[in-house]
Scaffold this motif. Structure first.
Motif, mmCIF file in Angstrom:
data_model
loop_
_atom_site.group_PDB
_atom_site.id
_atom_site.type_symbol
_atom_site.label_atom_id
_atom_site.label_comp_id
_atom_site.label_asym_id
_atom_site.label_seq_id
_atom_site.Cartn_x
_atom_site.Cartn_y
_atom_site.Cartn_z
ATOM 1 N N PRO A 131 0.728 -1.425 -0.091
ATOM 2 C CA PRO A 131 -0.166 0.075 -0.122
ATOM 3 C C PRO A 131 0.787 1.325 -0.031
ATOM 4 O O PRO A 131 0.675 2.320 -0.448
ATOM 5 N N SER A 132 2.026 1.006 0.517
ATOM 6 C CA SER A 132 2.727 2.611 0.548
ATOM 7 C C SER A 132 3.625 2.798 -0.676
ATOM 8 O O SER A 132 3.904 3.823 -0.929
ATOM 9 N N ASN A 133 3.706 1.556 -1.663
ATOM 10 C CA ASN A 133 4.310 1.991 -3.020
ATOM 11 C C ASN A 133 3.335 1.124 -3.951
ATOM 12 O O ASN A 133 3.466 -0.036 -4.326
ATOM 13 N N PRO A 134 2.314 1.824 -4.417
ATOM 14 C CA PRO A 134 1.314 1.286 -5.455
ATOM 15 C C PRO A 134 1.891 0.666 -6.647
ATOM 16 O O PRO A 134 1.455 -0.219 -7.562
ATOM 17 N N LEU A 135 3.141 1.202 -7.088
ATOM 18 C CA LEU A 135 3.788 0.748 -8.257
ATOM 19 C C LEU A 135 4.818 -0.477 -8.166
ATOM 20 O O LEU A 135 5.566 -0.760 -8.976
ATOM 21 N N SER A 136 4.699 -1.084 -6.852
ATOM 22 C CA SER A 136 5.696 -2.157 -6.471
ATOM 23 C C SER A 136 5.350 -3.402 -7.438
ATOM 24 O O SER A 136 6.202 -4.233 -7.670
ATOM 25 N N LEU A 137 3.980 -3.629 -7.784
ATOM 26 C CA LEU A 137 3.710 -4.643 -8.686
ATOM 27 C C LEU A 137 4.199 -4.661 -9.975
ATOM 28 O O LEU A 137 4.481 -5.844 -10.673
ATOM 29 N N PHE A 138 4.752 -3.523 -10.407
ATOM 30 C CA PHE A 138 5.430 -3.331 -11.719
ATOM 31 C C PHE A 138 6.846 -3.753 -11.592
ATOM 32 O O PHE A 138 7.499 -3.314 -12.818
ATOM 33 N N ALA A 139 7.633 -3.997 -10.583
ATOM 34 C CA ALA A 139 8.838 -4.151 -10.299
ATOM 35 C C ALA A 139 9.062 -5.362 -11.224
ATOM 36 O O ALA A 139 8.222 -6.353 -11.257
ATOM 37 N N PRO A 140 10.286 -5.603 -11.509
ATOM 38 C CA PRO A 140 10.472 -6.648 -12.388
ATOM 39 C C PRO A 140 10.096 -8.305 -12.058
ATOM 40 O O PRO A 140 9.564 -9.058 -12.554
ATOM 41 N N ASP A 141 10.540 -8.436 -10.669
ATOM 42 C CA ASP A 141 10.306 -9.625 -9.929
ATOM 43 C C ASP A 141 9.046 -9.981 -9.802
ATOM 44 O O ASP A 141 8.208 -11.103 -10.118
ATOM 45 N N THR A 195 6.562 -13.056 -12.103
ATOM 46 C CA THR A 195 5.893 -13.767 -11.437
ATOM 47 C C THR A 195 4.348 -13.670 -11.438
ATOM 48 O O THR A 195 3.563 -14.731 -11.948
ATOM 49 N N PHE A 196 3.607 -12.324 -11.784
ATOM 50 C CA PHE A 196 2.417 -12.318 -12.059
ATOM 51 C C PHE A 196 1.911 -12.604 -13.304
ATOM 52 O O PHE A 196 1.034 -13.436 -13.605
ATOM 53 N N GLY A 197 2.914 -12.495 -14.273
ATOM 54 C CA GLY A 197 2.824 -12.764 -15.820
ATOM 55 C C GLY A 197 2.854 -14.104 -15.726
ATOM 56 O O GLY A 197 2.057 -14.997 -16.673
ATOM 57 N N MET A 223 -2.780 -19.940 -15.775
ATOM 58 C CA MET A 223 -4.154 -19.773 -15.555
ATOM 59 C C MET A 223 -4.674 -19.715 -16.904
ATOM 60 O O MET A 223 -5.941 -20.310 -17.014
ATOM 61 N N GLY A 224 -4.303 -19.009 -17.697
ATOM 62 C CA GLY A 224 -4.752 -18.692 -19.162
ATOM 63 C C GLY A 224 -4.752 -20.269 -19.958
ATOM 64 O O GLY A 224 -5.825 -20.468 -20.748
ATOM 65 N N SER A 225 -3.858 -20.663 -19.784
ATOM 66 C CA SER A 225 -3.369 -22.095 -20.457
ATOM 67 C C SER A 225 -4.566 -23.076 -19.961
ATOM 68 O O SER A 225 -5.034 -23.878 -20.744
#
Length: 187
Positions: free
Chosen positions: A66-76, A80-82, A88-90
């Protein structure tokens, strides 16, 4: 979940009607809601199918800072999310035809899942291409002020029915059919 269950039953009914029409069997609106006693199996599968998005949702909830909303766009995190989204798509593509197999072939969930994966697994990449095009068409209808969905969703449902029919079409009696496209006919 109740809305998802109602939407799944409507979707499978529309797919079944498209399947009957692609086989040349006249169907009425009442045939769309006639699941031949397999409605509970479809609803049970829908409960399992609803859990398919759970890993991505859990990762998003646990990795969100919550303190860094852009943390999900960090490469790691993005990698992982990708990867989770790709898996899940497969799985969605491989088991997406299971409700139609349940209704059309009167199978329970386990054998229908197995049949869906074994049938569509070898043809995964062409199936991905066709379904991406179908979902892009549905998305275009969605962004056209929502009214386009009324025209594009029936096309997507018909695409599902035709793909299913091409894989599980009953073999004609006395004739040998030659495959003329990227997928073989199942007998």
């Amino acid at each position: 979940l109740p809305f998802n269950a109602c939407a799944q039953l409507l979707f499978i009914g529309l797919q079944r009607r498209a399947l009957l029409q692609s086989r040349g069997i006249p169907s009425s609106l009442t045939d769309m809601f006639n699941l031949d006693g397999m409605g509970l199996h479809v609803l049970a599968f829908n409960g399992i199918y609803a859990l398919l998005g759970l890993p991505g949702q859990l990762y998003y909830a646990l990795a969100n800072n919550p303190s860094n909303p852009l943390s999900l766009f960090a490469p790691d995190h993005a990698l992982t999310f990708g990867a989770i989204t790709l898996v899940m798509g497969s799985v969605h593509i491989l088991i997406g035809f299971t409700p139609l197999i349940i209704v059309d072939q009167h199978l329970s969930i386990g054998p229908a899942l197995t049949k869906s994966v074994t049938t569509f697994g070898p043809h995964f990449l062409p199936l991905v291409g066709v379904l991406i095009c179908a979902y892009l068409l549905a998305f275009c209808g969605f962004i056209a002020c929502f009214i386009g969905v009324l025209f594009t969703i029936p096309v997507v449902v018909t695409i599902y029915g035709v793909i299913y029919n091409d894989f599980f079409r009953p073999a004609p009696v006395g004739a040998v059919e030659q495959p003329s496209s990227w997928y073989p006919r199942q007998s």
